[in-house]
Scaffold this motif. Structure first.
Motif, PDB file in Angstrom:
ATOM      1  N   LEU A 123       0.828  -1.208   0.000  1.00  0.00           N
ATOM      2  CA  LEU A 123       0.000   0.000   0.000  1.00  0.00           C
ATOM      3  C   LEU A 123       0.865   1.261   0.000  1.00  0.00           C
ATOM      4  N   PRO A 158       0.119  -4.962   2.859  1.00  0.00           N
ATOM      5  CA  PRO A 158      -1.170  -4.805   3.552  1.00  0.00           C
ATOM      6  C   PRO A 158      -1.368  -5.847   4.651  1.00  0.00           C
ATOM      7  N   HIS A 177      -0.114  -2.723   9.544  1.00  0.00           N
ATOM      8  CA  HIS A 177      -0.138  -1.570   8.636  1.00  0.00           C
ATOM      9  C   HIS A 177      -1.537  -0.960   8.596  1.00  0.00           C
ATOM     10  N   TYR A 178      -2.562  -1.795   8.512  1.00  0.00           N
ATOM     11  CA  TYR A 178      -3.937  -1.287   8.536  1.00  0.00           C
ATOM     12  C   TYR A 178      -4.204  -0.517   9.832  1.00  0.00           C
ATOM     13  N   HIS A 186       2.179   6.691   0.810  1.00  0.00           N
ATOM     14  CA  HIS A 186       1.087   5.775   0.512  1.00  0.00           C
ATOM     15  C   HIS A 186       0.555   5.960  -0.911  1.00  0.00           C
ATOM     16  N   PRO A 212      -7.620   0.652   0.250  1.00  0.00           N
ATOM     17  CA  PRO A 212      -7.541   0.925   1.691  1.00  0.00           C
ATOM     18  C   PRO A 212      -7.010   2.322   2.012  1.00  0.00           C
TER      19      PRO A 212
END
Length: 198
Positions: free
Chosen positions: A4, A147, A151-152, A164, A170
């Motif tokens: 991401l 991902p 990280h989320y 990013h 996301p």
């Protein structure tokens, strides 16, 4: 191609006939220490090698598939001399006038493709460690922008940073941006890949 954050990387390696590098394999099957050691040996033994990047802004302009193709083209163009033939992991570079052969799962079947995958990953991982210092809190040094759950969680906590990829779902969601429409057809992307006319 799935992270991401961060640029996409590609490498090209020309190995002299008969070159033996023990342990060379698909970069995803090797641990970090093995990749680092092999990268040093590959650079020493290769007739020529090149690593290229396509930056986040470019990815968001032309999409990740075409960014990957562009990185591969840049890697080939960065070699010290023109190769006689290209062996490519499952893709074809239509805008390069060199005979070529796409090989499915090429990084498990070709030493030069495996070597290129190792150099591309080692170089990108090093860059992600640099981005981790520039943008602390996201864990880029650990997950390299992939991902994963951590990280989320960081995205939710901190929002997105300049590293990013804003064309990825996301990241767009965290930024409150709507989903992107489908990308144009390949024939409509030619201008973005070829650049302005001289």
């Amino acid at each position: 191609m799935s992270p991401l954050a961060g640029p996409v990387s590609a490498a090209a390696v020309i190995l002299k006939p008969g070159t033996r590098i023990i342990g060379i394999d698909d970069s995803k099957k090797l641990d970090a220490n093995s990749r680092e050691a092999l990268a040093i040996e590959i650079k020493e033994k290769a007739a020529s090698w090149s690593v290229a990047f396509v930056e986040v802004e470019e990815i968001d302009t032309i999409n990740i598939y075409w960014a990957g193709i562009l990185a591969m083209r840049r890697a080939v163009e960065g070699l010290g001399f023109t190769p006689q033939h290209l062996l490519i992991d499952a893709k074809r570079l239509k805008d390069i006038a060199i005979p070529q052969q796409p090989i499915i799962k090429g990084d498990t079947k070709s030493a030069s493709i495996a070597a290129a995958s190792i150099l591309a990953k080692v170089s990108r991982d090093a860059l992600m460690r640099t981005l981790d210092m520039r943008y602390p809190g996201y864990g880029f040094a650990d997950h390299k922008g992939y991902p994963v759950r951590a990280h989320y969680a960081a995205l939710t906590r901190l929002g997105a940073c300049a590293a990013h990829r804003r064309s990825f779902g996301p990241v767009r969601e965290v930024l409150g941006l709507p989903p992107l429409p489908p990308w144009p057809l390949a024939s409509e992307r030619v201008d973005a890949l070829s650049g302005p006319e001289a």
